[in-house]
Scaffold this motif. Structure first.
Motif, PDB file in Angstrom:
ATOM      1  N   LYS A   1      23.963  43.962  54.978  1.00 36.99           N
ATOM      2  CA  LYS A   1      24.102  42.048  55.539  1.00 36.99           C
ATOM      3  C   LYS A   1      25.720  41.584  55.270  1.00 36.99           C
ATOM      4  O   LYS A   1      26.373  41.211  55.879  1.00 36.99           O
ATOM      5  CB  LYS A   1      22.957  40.721  55.049  1.00 36.99           C
ATOM      6  N   SER A   2      25.777  42.040  54.287  1.00 35.52           N
ATOM      7  CA  SER A   2      27.824  42.246  53.642  1.00 35.52           C
ATOM      8  C   SER A   2      28.156  43.136  53.940  1.00 35.52           C
ATOM      9  O   SER A   2      27.822  44.461  54.263  1.00 35.52           O
ATOM     10  CB  SER A   2      27.475  42.554  52.060  1.00 35.52           C
TER      11      SER A   2
ATOM     12  N   THR B   1      19.739  48.010  63.577  1.00 37.47           N
ATOM     13  CA  THR B   1      18.727  47.036  63.287  1.00 37.47           C
ATOM     14  C   THR B   1      19.181  45.839  62.718  1.00 37.47           C
ATOM     15  O   THR B   1      19.644  46.448  61.612  1.00 37.47           O
ATOM     16  CB  THR B   1      17.410  47.791  63.338  1.00 37.47           C
ATOM     17  N   PRO B   2      17.947  44.946  63.060  1.00 38.08           N
ATOM     18  CA  PRO B   2      18.456  43.745  61.989  1.00 38.08           C
ATOM     19  C   PRO B   2      17.458  43.787  60.143  1.00 38.08           C
ATOM     20  O   PRO B   2      18.054  42.970  59.014  1.00 38.08           O
ATOM     21  CB  PRO B   2      17.304  43.195  62.358  1.00 38.08           C
TER      22      PRO B   2
ATOM     23  N   TRP C   1      24.218  55.315  59.834  1.00 36.52           N
ATOM     24  CA  TRP C   1      25.521  56.789  60.294  1.00 36.52           C
ATOM     25  C   TRP C   1      24.747  57.946  60.419  1.00 36.52           C
ATOM     26  O   TRP C   1      24.758  58.701  59.794  1.00 36.52           O
ATOM     27  CB  TRP C   1      27.020  56.626  59.425  1.00 36.52           C
ATOM     28  N   LYS C   2      24.905  58.249  61.821  1.00 36.30           N
ATOM     29  CA  LYS C   2      24.528  60.086  62.043  1.00 36.30           C
ATOM     30  C   LYS C   2      25.854  61.399  62.373  1.00 36.30           C
ATOM     31  O   LYS C   2      26.202  59.769  63.030  1.00 36.30           O
ATOM     32  CB  LYS C   2      24.271  59.461  63.244  1.00 36.30           C
TER      33      LYS C   2
ATOM     34  N   CYS D   1      20.846  52.593  55.351  1.00 39.58           N
ATOM     35  CA  CYS D   1      21.066  51.594  53.943  1.00 39.58           C
ATOM     36  C   CYS D   1      19.903  50.228  54.414  1.00 39.58           C
ATOM     37  O   CYS D   1      20.042  50.101  56.090  1.00 39.58           O
ATOM     38  CB  CYS D   1      22.486  50.854  53.714  1.00 39.58           C
ATOM     39  N   ASN D   2      19.278  49.672  54.284  1.00 34.04           N
ATOM     40  CA  ASN D   2      18.486  48.459  54.462  1.00 34.04           C
ATOM     41  C   ASN D   2      19.392  47.178  54.369  1.00 34.04           C
ATOM     42  O   ASN D   2      19.947  46.532  53.488  1.00 34.04           O
ATOM     43  CB  ASN D   2      17.211  48.648  53.959  1.00 34.04           C
ATOM     44  N   ASN D   3      18.418  46.421  54.390  1.00 34.70           N
ATOM     45  CA  ASN D   3      18.273  44.605  53.993  1.00 34.70           C
ATOM     46  C   ASN D   3      18.140  44.273  52.753  1.00 34.70           C
ATOM     47  O   ASN D   3      17.968  42.832  53.260  1.00 34.70           O
ATOM     48  CB  ASN D   3      18.825  43.768  55.385  1.00 34.70           C
TER      49      ASN D   3
END
Length: 196
Positions: free
Chosen positions: A106-107, A144-145, A150-151, A180-182
């Motif tokens: 999110k950052s 996505t939320p 990155w691919k 990475c995730n949120n």
């Protein structure tokens, strides 16, 4: 580039990684990875996907890539890495209890630092360890939320001539996915080298 004992490990020195100067024949051990499938009444031989190795340390991950080159399996490997990127461990001074809730996808700062880390550190170090040229080019981005991915894909000749690739039948592509995730700053890296 041969290694006498598989259990013997050498410290990873990125400045002294050997370059892969010429291709060799496909290892005979790869024949155990070929399976037969029946399709529309005919039987075809298909190469199974490479077995996945899990890592939680960047150095171990890069050492695995180096070792696969030494073992002549650089074109048939799959590695998965879950780790906290160096810019996070540096910011929290190695104390994972100090991770802030804003250190995630999110950052904007986190995303910018992660992208810089991937392109300026992770991929060049992987290239040094592999001993051959990696040309991932531009990344495809899926967001996505809950996650950002990155691919990267490299279908180039990896610094070898077409004649040499044809002589040993060593054509392969590389796939690299960084996710990475949120929820936390944990980064997932999935690297696969697949013969084509």
């Amino acid at each position: 580039m041969t290694k006498k004992n598989k259990n013997q490990t050498l410290a990873l020195d990125l400045d002294n990684c050997e370059k892969l100067t010429q291709l060799k024949e496909i290892p005979k051990s790869r024949s155990s990875s070929i399976t037969s499938i029946e399709s529309e009444g005919s039987i075809q031989s298909v190469l199974k996907p490479p077995p996945m190795r899990e890592f939680e340390d960047v150095v171990a991950f890069e050492s695995y890539i180096r070792d696969e080159t030494w073992d002549n399996d650089f074109d048939y490997c799959h590695a998965h890495l879950s780790y906290y990127p160096p810019f996070i461990t540096k910011e929290v001074h190695g104390n994972m209890d100090k991770i802030k809730p804003t250190m995630n996808k999110k950052s904007r700062k986190f995303k910018r630092n992660l992208q810089h880390h991937i392109q300026k550190h992770l991929m060049p170090e992987m290239e040094k360890c592999s001993g051959f040229t990696m040309d991932f080019g531009k990344a495809g981005v899926e967001e996505t939320p809950t996650m950002l991915k990155w691919k990267f894909e490299d279908t180039s000749d990896h610094g070898f001539s077409k004649e040499e690739e044809n002589q040993f039948d060593r054509h392969w592509k590389l796939q690299l996915e960084v996710t990475c995730n949120n929820e936390n700053p944990l980064v997932e890296v999935d690297y696969m080298a697949i013969p084509i």
